[in-house]
Write an enzyme that holds these catalytic residues in place. Structure first.
Site, PDB file in Angstrom:
ATOM      1  N   CYS A 117      53.931  43.329  11.673  1.00  0.00           N
ATOM      2  CA  CYS A 117      52.490  43.156  11.526  1.00  0.00           C
ATOM      3  C   CYS A 117      52.128  41.674  11.556  1.00  0.00           C
ATOM      4  O   CYS A 117      52.790  40.845  10.953  1.00  0.00           O
ATOM      5  CB  CYS A 117      52.014  43.760  10.205  1.00  0.00           C
ATOM      6  SG  CYS A 117      52.255  45.547  10.112  1.00  0.00           S
ATOM      7  N   ASN A 257      46.119  29.302  52.413  1.00  0.00           N
ATOM      8  CA  ASN A 257      45.146  28.203  52.379  1.00  0.00           C
ATOM      9  C   ASN A 257      44.585  27.893  50.996  1.00  0.00           C
ATOM     10  O   ASN A 257      43.745  27.007  50.849  1.00  0.00           O
ATOM     11  CB  ASN A 257      43.980  28.490  53.341  1.00  0.00           C
ATOM     12  CG  ASN A 257      43.348  29.848  53.089  1.00  0.00           C
ATOM     13  OD1 ASN A 257      43.393  30.377  51.971  1.00  0.00           O
ATOM     14  ND2 ASN A 257      42.785  30.429  54.136  1.00  0.00           N
TER      15      ASN A 257
END
Length: 268
Positions: A117, A257
């Site tokens: 937890c 590109n």
């Protein structure tokens, strides 16, 4: 092994352009699907991993998984890795889906996302960075070269819908390529090949993918000492944070590109 694809008889539905009605007919041609089979990894009777994968390069997959999980330091830590002779199908044939390994000196496994937890992102990332075999060596890639990495991976086709993983040089030359339906296992196979070749840490190498870079993928790359990750897809937030803290370069949405740099280079 020749088990990359499987063929099935298929029924085809086609839509008549004129009437709009669906037509059903049996297709005598076989439908092709990428093979997915289970793999269980055992060591001294203890199951270490149960997963599914694309058959092939299983020894590399096992070595890569053991290495990135922190269970071995190098290939010599695995005394043997072999398919279990007793794992057979109904026809008495070896399934090649159960592998036994003898780890010479078992180590405590890395547990990056323990079921505890309140575990924080910062804690998780810090633990992984500190558990890595060593610091990441920055990669020296020319600016114009980043646009070439996308060419090294191609999207899976209908006949082979597996994910691609490539280890490349800083000059965007491919060194190793592995495929699997599960991109994490494709990376495991690559790392395993590097481990078996005594090529870890893979300083100055670039991992190139056609799939999303997750925390799990970034962690495997870090454990192998890979300097950069390039993907034609996206990256998750935790993968970006891990790359930034570890000093890896992370490039996503790479094309011929345009590339987006999430970690390394000039990222803020």
């Amino acid at each position: 092994m020749g088990r990359i694809n499987r063929s099935f008889a298929v029924t085809t539905l086609s839509l008549d352009d004129a009437s709009g009605a669906a037509q059903v007919f049996s297709d005598t041609r076989a439908g092709t699907a990428a093979a997915e089979e289970p793999l269980q990894l055992r060591s001294r009777g203890v199951t270490l991993l149960t997963t599914t994968r694309t058959p092939g390069n299983d020894v590399e997959l096992v070595h890569g998984w053991l290495f990135t999980e922190g269970l071995i330091n190098n290939a010599s830590d695995v005394a043997t890795a072999r398919y279990c002779a007793g794992a057979v199908d109904t026809g008495g044939r070896n399934t090649y889906n159960l592998m036994d390994v003898d780890i010479a000196a078992p180590l405590a496994p890395v547990s990056p996302l323990a079921d505890s937890c309140g575990v924080s992102r910062e804690q998780t990332i810090s633990e992984i960075v500190h558990s890595a075999p060593g610091p990441v060596t920055p990669v020296d890639v020319a600016d114009e070269t980043w646009f070439r990495f996308a060419y090294l991976v191609v999207e899976g086709s209908a006949k082979a819908p597996t994910r691609n993983a490539v280890v490349a040089t800083a000059e965007a030359d491919g060194v190793l390529r592995r495929e699997d339906l599960n991109v994490a296992h494709a990376v495991d196979k690559l790392v395993g090949a590097l481990v078996l070749d005594s090529a870890v840490p893979a300083s100055g190498r670039v991992l190139v993918l056609d799939s999303q870079v997750t925390f799990q993928i970034a962690r495997k790359a870090l454990m192998a000492g890979i300097s950069a990750i390039v993907t034609t897809a996206d990256a998750t937030s935790l993968a970006v944070e891990l790359a930034r803290h570890a000093g890896m370069t992370l490039v996503a949405r790479a094309s011929a590109n345009r590339v987006r740099v999430y970690a390394g280079l000039q990222t803020p």
